[in-house]
Design an enzyme around this catalytic site. Structure first.
Site, PDB file in Angstrom:
ATOM      1  N   THR A   7       7.518   6.123 -11.591  1.00  0.00           N
ATOM      2  CA  THR A   7       7.002   5.266 -12.578  1.00  0.00           C
ATOM      3  C   THR A   7       6.417   4.142 -11.541  1.00  0.00           C
ATOM      4  OG1 THR A   7       7.183   4.037 -14.570  1.00  0.00           O
ATOM      5  CG2 THR A   7       8.748   3.724 -13.018  1.00  0.00           C
ATOM      6  N   LYS A  39       8.910   3.232 -21.189  1.00  0.00           N
ATOM      7  CA  LYS A  39       9.935   2.619 -19.957  1.00  0.00           C
ATOM      8  C   LYS A  39       9.950   1.031 -20.269  1.00  0.00           C
ATOM      9  CE  LYS A  39       7.686   5.950 -17.052  1.00  0.00           C
ATOM     10  NZ  LYS A  39       6.895   6.083 -16.097  1.00  0.00           N
ATOM     11  N   GLY A  51      12.218  -3.570 -18.213  1.00  0.00           N
ATOM     12  CA  GLY A  51      11.410  -2.095 -17.523  1.00  0.00           C
ATOM     13  C   GLY A  51      12.186  -1.507 -16.491  1.00  0.00           C
ATOM     14  N   SER A 130       7.478   3.751  -8.187  1.00  0.00           N
ATOM     15  CA  SER A 130       6.596   4.448  -6.913  1.00  0.00           C
ATOM     16  C   SER A 130       5.356   3.824  -6.634  1.00  0.00           C
ATOM     17  CB  SER A 130       6.270   5.836  -7.500  1.00  0.00           C
ATOM     18  OG  SER A 130       7.305   6.626  -7.790  1.00  0.00           O
TER      19      SER A 130
END
Length: 180
Positions: A7, A39, A51, A130
């Protein structure tokens, strides 16, 4: 066992406001498992926005523990984050969790890491996951060269730039601002 992960979460404090956003992609190994995962979560009637990135089940475990700490410390976000980080370092079960969180209220952003750290990010930009380095770089450039934008506009643009570059990030964005 294949884990669901990947994410990009980005939060920015700019001109007296905070915005926190994330993309919607969950990746299982090398495949997109879901494209519209939420998220970003609101806590305490929207006064705190969180988050998460990493393993989904691990992130929800941390979110639940963070909520417990908020209750125990009268909604003091920083104190709750520090106490969660202490538990994370000491508890053998929690130490195995593979997740990170960004938490925000109307005044500040914090990153709670998997190593038990609570970080107040430089430049009032928090990014995890990521595509975090892409979103972070974009956010830095936006703060420097487009200061007329709102925090929400900066988060949206930074996440869209990350989604254009990172294969683990998509354009299904959720962006929230903490209630005042």
């Amino acid at each position: 066992m294949t884990k669901i992960r990947s994410t990009t979460v980005c939060g920015i404090y700019h001109n007296g406001e905070v915005a926190l956003g994330a993309d919607g992609q969950a990746t299982m190994d090398k495949h997109i498992a879901k494209s519209n995962v939420k998220k970003i979560r609101k806590l305490l009637d929207g006064k705190i926005v969180t988050g998460f990135a990493g393993s989904t089940a691990d992130a929800f475990t941390l979110l639940e523990r963070f909520e417990e700490k908020l209750g125990a410390y009268q909604s003091n976000m920083k104190r709750a984050a520090i106490e969660l980080a202490k538990d994370w370092r000491k508890d053998q079960y929690l130490r195995k969790l593979e997740a990170m969180m960004v938490v925000a209220n109307k005044d500040e952003l914090l990153i709670i890491s998997g190593t038990g750290d609570v970080l107040e990010p430089d430049n009032q930009i928090a990014a995890i996951g990521s595509g975090s380095m892409y979103a972070h770089a974009a956010a830095l450039a936006l703060k420097k060269h487009a200061p007329h934008l709102s925090a929400e506009e900066m988060v949206r643009e930074a996440l869209n730039i990350a989604a254009d570059i990172c294969i683990y990030t998509n354009h299904n964005l959720v962006i929230e601002k903490p209630a005042k």
